[in-house]
Motif scaffolding. Sequence first.
Motif, mmCIF file in Angstrom:
data_model
loop_
_atom_site.group_PDB
_atom_site.id
_atom_site.type_symbol
_atom_site.label_atom_id
_atom_site.label_comp_id
_atom_site.label_asym_id
_atom_site.label_seq_id
_atom_site.Cartn_x
_atom_site.Cartn_y
_atom_site.Cartn_z
ATOM 1 N N ARG A 55 6.085 -4.681 -10.807
ATOM 2 C CA ARG A 55 7.235 -4.949 -11.662
ATOM 3 C C ARG A 55 8.550 -4.607 -10.983
ATOM 4 N N ALA A 56 8.485 -3.946 -9.818
ATOM 5 C CA ALA A 56 9.717 -3.675 -9.075
ATOM 6 C C ALA A 56 10.276 -4.949 -8.459
ATOM 7 N N LEU A 57 9.401 -5.916 -8.121
ATOM 8 C CA LEU A 57 9.845 -7.143 -7.466
ATOM 9 C C LEU A 57 10.785 -7.968 -8.343
ATOM 10 N N GLU B 79 18.719 10.258 -4.849
ATOM 11 C CA GLU B 79 19.949 10.183 -5.631
ATOM 12 C C GLU B 79 20.092 8.812 -6.283
ATOM 13 N N SER B 80 19.774 7.748 -5.534
ATOM 14 C CA SER B 80 19.865 6.389 -6.085
ATOM 15 C C SER B 80 18.840 6.153 -7.181
ATOM 16 N N LEU C 6 13.368 -1.566 -2.820
ATOM 17 C CA LEU C 6 12.062 -1.484 -3.474
ATOM 18 C C LEU C 6 11.632 -0.032 -3.668
ATOM 19 N N LEU C 7 11.873 0.806 -2.654
ATOM 20 C CA LEU C 7 11.552 2.223 -2.782
ATOM 21 C C LEU C 7 12.295 2.838 -3.956
ATOM 22 N N VAL C 8 13.581 2.512 -4.084
ATOM 23 C CA VAL C 8 14.385 3.060 -5.171
ATOM 24 C C VAL C 8 13.840 2.610 -6.522
ATOM 25 N N GLU C 9 13.508 1.314 -6.654
ATOM 26 C CA GLU C 9 13.005 0.809 -7.933
ATOM 27 C C GLU C 9 11.680 1.457 -8.307
ATOM 28 N N VAL C 10 10.783 1.587 -7.335
ATOM 29 C CA VAL C 10 9.489 2.216 -7.609
ATOM 30 C C VAL C 10 9.685 3.679 -7.983
ATOM 31 N N LEU C 11 10.539 4.375 -7.239
ATOM 32 C CA LEU C 11 10.819 5.778 -7.545
ATOM 33 C C LEU C 11 11.414 5.936 -8.938
ATOM 34 N N GLY D 215 0.813 -1.216 0.000
ATOM 35 C CA GLY D 215 0.000 0.000 0.000
ATOM 36 C C GLY D 215 0.842 1.260 0.000
ATOM 37 N N ASP D 216 1.913 1.292 0.805
ATOM 38 C CA ASP D 216 2.782 2.460 0.855
ATOM 39 C C ASP D 216 3.521 2.660 -0.460
ATOM 40 N N LEU D 217 3.959 1.572 -1.081
ATOM 41 C CA LEU D 217 4.671 1.684 -2.351
ATOM 42 C C LEU D 217 3.747 2.174 -3.462
ATOM 43 N N VAL D 218 2.522 1.676 -3.491
ATOM 44 C CA VAL D 218 1.563 2.124 -4.506
ATOM 45 C C VAL D 218 1.221 3.596 -4.294
ATOM 46 N N ARG D 219 1.059 4.003 -3.028
ATOM 47 C CA ARG D 219 0.777 5.415 -2.738
ATOM 48 C C ARG D 219 1.917 6.297 -3.267
#
Length: 652
Positions: free
Chosen positions: A56-58, A172-173, A87-92, A27-31
Amino acid sequence: MHLRSFRPAAVRPRAREAESVLVEQYGDLVRLAHLVLPASLGRHRRVLAAHSLVQRALPRVRATPGLPTVPRPRGEASGRQTVQRSLLVEVLRAALAHGRRPRPWPARFAPSGALVPRMPFVVGLRMFPRSGGLDEPDLARRLSDMSAAARAACLLRAVHGLSDDTVHHLLESAGVADPAAALSTARLLEAVPGGAVAALLSSQEFDACALQVGPTDLLRRSRRSRLGLGVAAMGLAAATLVVTVAGDTTPGPSAPTAEAAAAPTNVVRTAAGVWDNTSRVDFTAWPARGSRVNDKKLLGRALSTWARPPAGSRVRLAPATSAAAPTNAPLLLYAGDGADRTVVLLYDGTRLARYSESLSSAENTELSVARTDDADVTTAAAVALDSDKSSTRYLLAPWIAEAGTRDLLRPDVLARPLRMSKDGVTEPVPTMPAGGGCDSRPVLQLRSSERIAEHHSFLLAGLGDLSPVHLTYTPLPGRGRPPHQPREATGTAALVAWAHQACALGSLGNTGVRAVNAWDFAEQHLPDGGGQAVWTCARADTWRGPGDVTVALRTSRDAPDAPALTVAHARSTATCSRFGQHIVATTGWRSPSGHWYVLAAGSRAVTGLSVSGSVSASEEGRTLALPAPRRPHVKVVARLATGGQLDAVSSP
């Protein structure tokens, strides 16, 4: 030797851990993805894209033996938290890059070789987050003016509770060129007392997992289905029968014409409950209402008059409105009888057309056509059915739960309830006087159904056009707070401001104005006991696009309904809009003791003012008051926090 022996043994445990973290933090990643993605995608596609990017980040994280390097503050755990940061970096990274992709629906091969679509495939449904309160749309508008990286920084700091160093490393990442600038912008937005930004970002308005589901455009689907069946039938006929006509010059059937659009059997009707189950709350959600919606002869006369007005018909076009006949069958909004005339209301997607004829015979016909580009829940809330010199009856939108009238010149008097029929037609509402008199300024005060938005009341002013004008208000800037956005003009401060602006509304009649916003952009202490002054920029936006502004000055010594002093006026300008957020104005002013002064004031970004002409001076700050000769003539230039300069709005 098996191929699997080439994969490190640690990949499978890491993959299981990454999947576990993703499910837990889904939920946090989708938000996060939903907030970073551009709003231009639209609410439905933005939701689908957010879920797709997170899912698709997984594969990208678990397929990498060495997880993406994300610097961590000293002393932080390295296992599960590292996976979460990865995961945060990939989603971002994916969300930031989404707007730069040349094609909206490319395919991608997953590590396993399976073809994965960019978005989930959804047919016949539109999905979007549930509406929040009145503050969430204001925050969404402020976020839309920020960069995607700044929006991400704001969410990571306010909702995820991450430190500035951690957010800087994550950005930055993810490939952000200037993380420091994004953090600085985020801090400005979060400078609101009480942690309001964190609470609002955590609400359902920004939750792409708590969704509301509605149908797609049913009318468009119906037309596409009929078109598809027609094409299939034509193809079948062409495959089974070939007719050769030699020397025949008789034209065959052509594309839809004005004649087809004028056929009463082709008129489009919306089902009664569509407005409650759609994300498009405008005229397309209006059902057909009135006692004569099935009168084909009446509808035929109305449609043919719009297509080709007969001789003797009175036709009135709003400014910059096309007189062309509709190319497709229009939507029927209303057909019924009034006090002495029969009225038909039609909508072709960009224009409203009101046809009326004598109640006793199909004569003395009138046709009014006006633009209604991109109407919304407020600007599509009412249409004038008929008018005389003293009153107007309105047809209200199906989502209006409560209606009333109030006088703008009396801000302390509550709205009077307004009766309406089961079809949504109001009793006669007093017409706003046109001309020099300003004894009253009656307006509609409407409240939307809670199914649209809770406690959403707004004001509409009938100025002679088919659609009444939406009145809004922007309060004085707060110290250390982000800029305010226009809000509904129903609060105490808004009503007080509009009491001083109301008399100027009479000059906007029949000019195609869509909305007027009164922005109190500066407050100033006046010399010689003059009290407090408030500078207001009233911007009138038209349906065709351009807008005019009027700058006025009111003081605490003025009567509650005294018209504000007009000090400047500009036509076809971006000033006082989201594309012209800075303003400075000046005027000569005579104090209660009889002394003359030059007054000047600027909006929140003004840091200094320079005056030349009858008097010369340069001062720091947003306001100044200088002694001057009688009726001074000066030029004022403002210095902005951005380093630029801005001339004062020209005087009338």
